[in-house]
Design a protein around this motif. Structure first.
Motif, PDB file in Angstrom:
ATOM      1  N   LEU A   1       1.116  -0.914  -0.194  1.00 43.85           N
ATOM      2  CA  LEU A   1       0.141   0.151  -0.142  1.00 43.85           C
ATOM      3  C   LEU A   1       0.585   1.446  -0.080  1.00 43.85           C
ATOM      4  CD1 LEU A   1      -2.596  -0.930   2.151  1.00 43.85           C
ATOM      5  CD2 LEU A   1      -2.780  -0.423  -0.285  1.00 43.85           C
ATOM      6  N   THR A   2       1.904   1.497   0.508  1.00 43.58           N
ATOM      7  CA  THR A   2       2.590   2.482   1.032  1.00 43.58           C
ATOM      8  C   THR A   2       3.500   2.968  -0.348  1.00 43.58           C
ATOM      9  OG1 THR A   2       4.253   1.439   1.875  1.00 43.58           O
ATOM     10  CG2 THR A   2       2.808   3.521   3.085  1.00 43.58           C
ATOM     11  N   SER A   3       3.727   1.937  -1.017  1.00 41.19           N
ATOM     12  CA  SER A   3       4.864   1.768  -1.975  1.00 41.19           C
ATOM     13  C   SER A   3       4.190   2.167  -3.270  1.00 41.19           C
ATOM     14  CB  SER A   3       5.633   0.021  -2.982  1.00 41.19           C
ATOM     15  OG  SER A   3       6.404  -0.334  -2.140  1.00 41.19           O
ATOM     16  N   SER A   4       2.632   1.713  -3.704  1.00 41.15           N
ATOM     17  CA  SER A   4       2.037   2.121  -4.756  1.00 41.15           C
ATOM     18  C   SER A   4       1.313   3.982  -3.861  1.00 41.15           C
ATOM     19  CB  SER A   4       0.486   1.394  -4.186  1.00 41.15           C
ATOM     20  OG  SER A   4       1.011   0.241  -4.912  1.00 41.15           O
ATOM     21  N   TYR A   5       0.668   4.273  -2.757  1.00 38.13           N
ATOM     22  CA  TYR A   5       0.946   5.269  -2.735  1.00 38.13           C
ATOM     23  C   TYR A   5       2.056   6.345  -3.239  1.00 38.13           C
ATOM     24  CZ  TYR A   5      -0.615   9.017  -0.504  1.00 38.13           C
ATOM     25  OH  TYR A   5      -1.003  11.074   0.212  1.00 38.13           O
TER      26      TYR A   5
END
Length: 900
Positions: free
Chosen positions: A675-679
């Motif tokens: 989630l954080t990488s995609s964000y």
């Protein structure tokens, strides 16, 4: 005593007779000792009277048509006479003899036709030799074809391939044009003027010359034909017109008499100076030795090609004998050098005599065959019965003659080597050779048939200069160099006119003008030039380039893009700007909720639910056994929410005891990582691309007066109905601010130099989002073949390497309204600041304020100190420690309040 005296006298007489006999033997060797082709030698031959008297000899008549008043005619006649004598002295056993039938033209070339008829019909000549060819000899070749009589020419004029009985026993002059082209390439001369003798034979080779030069990347600017009857005034007029062409490399292909007239008048016009390069062909150089000193004075520094005859002992011995015999026949004439025509004629007689012997044995061993009668369209002439056989024998003969290896190929003598001669003083100095297998070379090794090096010795050019002329007249007759400049440029920082306050004159300024002025100055050449404004209502720079092609201007300077179409008319220097086109769009980062855009609303809700669910599952598993997940209901809820939130940054400090909870948390950490990488990735993409988005319905702007439209349609695949044209940077700005939905455009596509200036004018509002090298940059335009192209290109390259070009670019590529200069790279995207997350910080601040107010209200209602309340109601010192850990700032604040 008388007897002794008589014996002594007899001894003296005998001694004198021995001496006289030895002297006679030496004289015999001097006059008659001559080396001959090895192929024809027969060491067993003897010349005694008894054998000659017993042989039955066949006399074959050979016609010779020449002009005894010319040097060529005199030399050829003497050499042919000596060749016949030498051949049959060596080959006394042969059954045939050549009987020479000479016809003198007496200076009238038209008499050659009547002479040929007489030789064929009355003299019954089996072959005809003609030393000098003219336009009338075309008919002569056709006549010999009808009579089946070989026509042998020792002239270098190109043979007529359509006449089967025509043989050129001399070097074909067309073979030297590749040598002339090699000489032009050696000195990097691409444009030449060709002056030729206006006669049928020369006009016949013009197309061949043009094809040869074209294959060698040489352009013939103009062909100038001059007749032998041309007066000095007519020659001067043609030479004066030549000066206006600016080409100073001139090739002369004319007879020696006409060439001397041309050079005499060229010297009068001061064209025999260091600015001009004169190249003459073998048509002149082969007979230059026969001219007087007055002719040599007019051609100093001329370079020419001369037929090369390799030195040998045979040639040296023959030349000595020829000088003696020629002097006996021409007492009133000064002895000159033996020229190539005499050598070729000598070898031609040897080949013809050998062919006659072979043909007579094979075809008619008896003498009485004669000629048969045949009617042609002109007159009844006899047809030779051995012409075909004689022609075949001549074509197949090979031997080593005075001129080297004698061999015919395609009815022409195989001889392609030329000397490169530089005329200095009253002689020609050899500076090298040209040979097809070697090109230009200093030396040729006769035994190995190899070459030394691809270079020439030092050449003294007209004006006694050792520096080769440039091949192009930059300035003619003191005229200033006219440089056209566009006055409708969209950016005056590139090229513009302004009024000089000091001189009160119109002056030129701008990046392009400064680069050109500096490059010209660095040439160390005193070139006087002036800038001439070019007003074009259409605004097309192609019209300005075409004016250079028409020689209205000597050059064009400005923001002129190099294109393939324009390069067909002019030559461009190296580009002095960046290559390609770019795309500029508006930067829009005013959305306060921009940080939420990387994830959709559904994904945000789903993520929040899983945060809470993960904390609840971990609490449910750990609650029975883990004290950190026990306590009051409020504490346990807080632990659940804190555990879920801290997992985003992997800051969990609660020790997990159950393997099940550890498994759940391990999986959850992997989900958080995704989630954080995609964000982060989506946020970066939005910052760079989505703020400057182009859809299929957006409009694209371009310059109305540039070459960009064709590039957009052809290379970038945009449709014409999506394109809008603009003229000024102010119109660019207005269209981008309006946007596609309001009648403007979403982006502007333009050449990079223009975009860099546009971005300098509006550094905070726009950015370059794409670029591609689909154009060739700006260059200076010059006429085809101008030497200034190469010289200025070299200076532009040096300016770029030394960093001076970049400094000039920084100086001019800035806005007049903005003090910020533009670097070579486009402006970078602005980093995130407080404005991008103002709503996020505001919500967080409100949450903190609400929590604080609620806490204070709760404390006041209990009417106790905050410290006692925490100890008694919320679990004592342990809870305080946890509270300090969870909310350290608030705890410190509360501690300060209690202290007061």
């Amino acid at each position: 005593m008388d007897k002794r005296a008589l014996l002594a006298d007899l001894k003296k007489l005998k001694m004198k007779m021995k001496i006289h006999g030895f002297i006679l033997f030496l004289l015999f060797c001097e006059f008659h000792g001559q080396p001959y082709p090895d192929e024809l030698k027969n060491s067993k031959q003897t010349l005694n009277a008894s054998e000659d008297s017993n042989q039955e000899l066949s006399t074959i008549k050979i016609g010779l048509i020449l002009d005894s008043k010319s040097w060529v005619g005199k030399v050829v006649l003497s050499c042919i006479t000596m060749a016949i004598s030498d051949f049959y002295m060596l080959n006394g056993q042969y059954k045939t003899r050549i009987a020479l039938e000479t016809r003198d033209l007496s200076g009238e070339p038209l008499h050659s036709i009547a002479a040929a008829f007489d030789l064929l019909e009355n003299a019954e000549a089996r072959a005809i030799i003609i030393p000098e060819m003219s336009s009338e000899d075309l008919f002569l070749a056709a006549l010999c074809d009808k009579a089946n009589v070989p026509l042998l020419s020792v002239s270098s004029i190109s043979s007529f391939n359509e006449h089967p009985y025509f043989l050129q026993l001399a070097q074909d002059e067309t073979t030297q044009f590749n040598g002339v082209a090699a000489l032009l390439r050696e000195f990097k001369w691409r444009n030449v003027v060709f002056i030729y003798e206006d006669a049928a034979d020369t006009r016949h080779i013009l197309s061949h010359l043009h094809d040869t030069f074209r294959d060698n990347d040489v352009d013939t600017v103009h062909d100038i034909g001059i007749t032998l009857r041309a007066t000095d005034d007519q020659i001067i007029k043609k030479l004066h017109n030549l000066r206006t062409m600016r080409t100073s490399t001139i090739i002369v292909h004319a007879s020696v008499y006409l060439a001397s007239q041309i050079f005499k008048n060229a010297k009068t016009l001061e064209m025999m100076s260091g600015n001009f390069a004169w190249i003459v062909t073998s048509k002149t150089m082969n007979l230059l030795d026969f001219q007087d000193s007055a002719v040599f004075e007019t051609i100093q520094g001329v370079v020419g090609l001369k037929s090369y005859i390799p030195a040998s002992s045979k040639l040296r011995d023959f030349t000595l004998r020829w000088r003696r015999e020629f002097q006996l026949g021409q007492i009133d004439l000064e002895i000159r050098e033996l020229n190539v025509f005499g050598i070729w004629a000598y070898d031609a007689i040897w080949a013809l005599a050998e062919a006659i012997e072979r043909a007579s044995v094979d075809v008619f061993p008896n003498r009485g065959e004669g000629f048969g009668l045949n009617l042609t369209g002109l007159a009844p002439i006899r047809v030779s019965n051995i012409g075909s056989a004689l022609l075949s024998k001549i074509r197949s003969i090979k031997f080593t003659g005075l001129g080297g290896e004698f061999q015919l190929r395609n009815a022409k003598l195989v001889h392609e080597t030329y000397e490169i001669v530089n005329v200095i003083g009253n002689l020609g100095k050899r500076v090298g050779f040209w040979k097809p297998a070697c090109g230009l070379t200093k030396e040729i090794h006769p035994f190995t048939n190899s070459c030394s090096s691809n270079s020439l010795e030092t050449i003294i050019w007209p004006g006694f200069s050792k520096t080769a002329p440039k091949g192009w007249l930059v300035q003619v007759d003191g005229k200033r160099f006219k440089i056209g400049i566009p006055v409708n440029s969209r950016f005056h920082e590139l090229i513009g006119l302004h009024n000089d306050e000091q001189t009160n004159e119109t002056a030129l300024s701008g990046f392009c003008a400064e680069v050109f002025t500096l490059a010209i100055k660095r040439l160390n050449s005193n070139i006087a030039y002036e800038f001439i404004p070019f007003y074009n209502h259409n605004g097309s720079y192609s019209d300005l380039v075409y004016q250079v092609y028409l020689q209205t201007f000597d050059a064009a300077v400005g923001d002129i893009t190099i294109t393939s179409n324009r390069s067909q008319y002019v030559d461009f220097t190296l580009p002095f700007t960046e290559l390609g086109v770019g795309m500029v769009a508006r930067v829009d980062n005013k959305d306060p909720w921009f940080f939420l855009k990387p994830l959709s609303v559904d994904l945000w809700i789903m993520s929040a639910c899983f945060f809470i669910l993960t904390g609840f599952i971990v609490w449910f598993i750990e609650h029975p056994t883990n004290e950190e997940f026990q306590g009051s209901l409020a504490w346990q809820i807080g632990t659940i929410l804190w555990f879920a939130a801290s997992s985003l940054v992997y800051a969990n400090r609660e020790k997990l005891q159950s393997n099940l909870s550890r498994f759940v948390v391990g999986v959850w950490f992997f989900i958080v990582l995704i989630l954080t990488s995609s964000y982060t990735a989506n946020l970066s993409s939005l910052l760079i691309v989505e703020r400057i988005s182009l859809t299929k319905n957006d409009y694209i702007g371009y310059s109305a007066n540039s070459v960009v439209k064709g590039i957009i349609v052809n290379n970038l695949n945009f449709q014409d109905n999506r394109l809008k044209s603009y003229k000024t940077p102010e119109e660019y700005d207005r269209a981008l601010r309006e946007g596609s939905k309001n009648g403007g455009v979403a982006a502007i596509i333009e050449e990079i130099p223009y975009l860099k200036l546009f971005l300098a004018m509006y550094p905070h509002d726009y950015t370059m989002i794409d670029s591609s090298e689909t154009t060739n940059g700006f260059g200076f335009a010059f006429p085809k073949g101008s030497p200034l192209v190469q010289e200025l290109s070299s200076e532009i390259a040096k300016l770029r390497e030394e960093g001076i070009l970049l400094e000039i670019e920084k100086k001019w590529f800035r806005s007049q309204s903005s003090p910020l200069s533009l670097d070579t790279e486009p402006p970078a995207i602005k980093t995130l600041d407080i404005n991008n997350f103002s709503r996020l910080f505001l919500v967080y601040a409100i949450c903190e304020l609400v929590a604080l107010l609620l806490f204070l209200v709760f404390v006041l209602r209990e009417k106790m100190s905050i410290k006692n309340y925490i100890i008694r109601k919320l679990g004592g010192g342990k809870l305080v420690s946890i509270f300090r850990y969870v909310f350290p700032r608030m705890a410190n604040t509360i501690g300060g309040i209690n202290a007061r």
